[in-house]
Scaffold this active site. Structure first.
Site, PDB file in Angstrom:
ATOM      1  N   CYS A  53       0.851  -1.193   0.000  1.00 53.98           N
ATOM      2  CA  CYS A  53       0.000   0.000   0.000  1.00 53.98           C
ATOM      3  C   CYS A  53       0.889   1.246   0.000  1.00 53.98           C
ATOM      4  CB  CYS A  53      -0.894  -0.003   1.239  1.00 53.98           C
ATOM      5  SG  CYS A  53      -2.072   1.377   1.272  1.00 53.98           S
ATOM      6  N   CYS A 112      -5.888   0.294   7.157  1.00 56.24           N
ATOM      7  CA  CYS A 112      -5.673   0.800   5.798  1.00 56.24           C
ATOM      8  C   CYS A 112      -6.813   1.760   5.425  1.00 56.24           C
ATOM      9  CB  CYS A 112      -5.629  -0.373   4.813  1.00 56.24           C
ATOM     10  SG  CYS A 112      -5.346   0.151   3.100  1.00 56.24           S
TER      11      CYS A 112
END
Ligand code: CO
Length: 219
Positions: A53, A112
């Site tokens: 990510c 996230c």
């Protein structure tokens, strides 16, 4: 020589600080091994492709103590492997067919923001981000019963983080790039991990060895 004024950290901007720290870092590298960086000038031969990510809290090389030259890296919001994304596919092809990496790591992370956003209605004004997260919404929909059986929103988001990593590992295994590499050179193996920001530790979720069975519709 013109003398530079030493400014306090508060006075200098974030990017100036980065440039100064780069000088510090380069000096440290030189003192540690005077030839390490110079050797890398000729070629790279990383063993690992890292797909992670973009989140600033999961700096790929730092969390696994990797040195320059050790990992080929691709990062995007919510560590997606989309077969319509030329950026990701080009990275994958180069890593697999040219660099011949032995391992691919897909590393998601709890907390996230991309996954959390996918669990909410779309945000007006973030058209591209909304589109990017559409596949994560699909993944939620396909696993809605399991996810909704969890008691808290935090746990639901954590489970979607895990399912998302597993899905991206599957997406890799289904790609023609991996299929061809598995039949030609019996590598790379694919690993799905999740990083825990509050402890800094990584949990292993899934591993696919070369020639792992996949659903025949993807072959
Ligand atoms: Co993230």
């Amino acid at each position: 020589m013109k003398e530079k004024t030493i400014k306090s950290l508060e006075e200098i901007s974030a990017v100036q600080r980065m440039l100064e720290q780069n000088g510090v870092w380069a000096r440290q590298q030189y003192l540690k091994d005077a030839h390490y960086l110079a050797r890398l000038d000729f070629q790279q031969s990383p063993n690992v492709l890292w797909i992670g990510c973009s989140d600033s809290r999961v700096p790929a090389e730092i969390v696994v103590n990797a040195n320059p030259g050790e990992m080929f890296v691709h990062r995007n919001i919510a560590n997606q492997v989309a077969t319509t994304d030329f950026n990701c596919l080009a990275v994958l092809q180069y890593a697999v067919d040219v660099l011949k990496v032995k391992h691919i790591v897909v590393c998601g992370h709890y907390s996230c923001g991309g996954i959390a956003a996918a669990l909410r209605p779309q945000q007006p004004g973030l058209l591209l981000v909304n589109k990017w997260l559409m596949r994560v919404k699909d993944l939620y929909r396909l696993n809605q019963n399991e996810i909704e059986s969890l008691p808290t929103q935090r746990e639901r988001a954590m489970r979607l983080v895990e399912l998302n990593v597993i899905e991206q590992v599957q997406n890799l295994a289904h790609s023609s790039i991996i299929q061809e590499a598995w039949s030609s050179y019996e590598q790379p193996s694919i690993h799905g991990w999740v990083y825990v920001p509050r402890s800094g530790k990584i949990r292993e979720l899934i591993e696919m060895q070369p020639r792992s069975a996949i659903n025949p519709i993807y072959m």
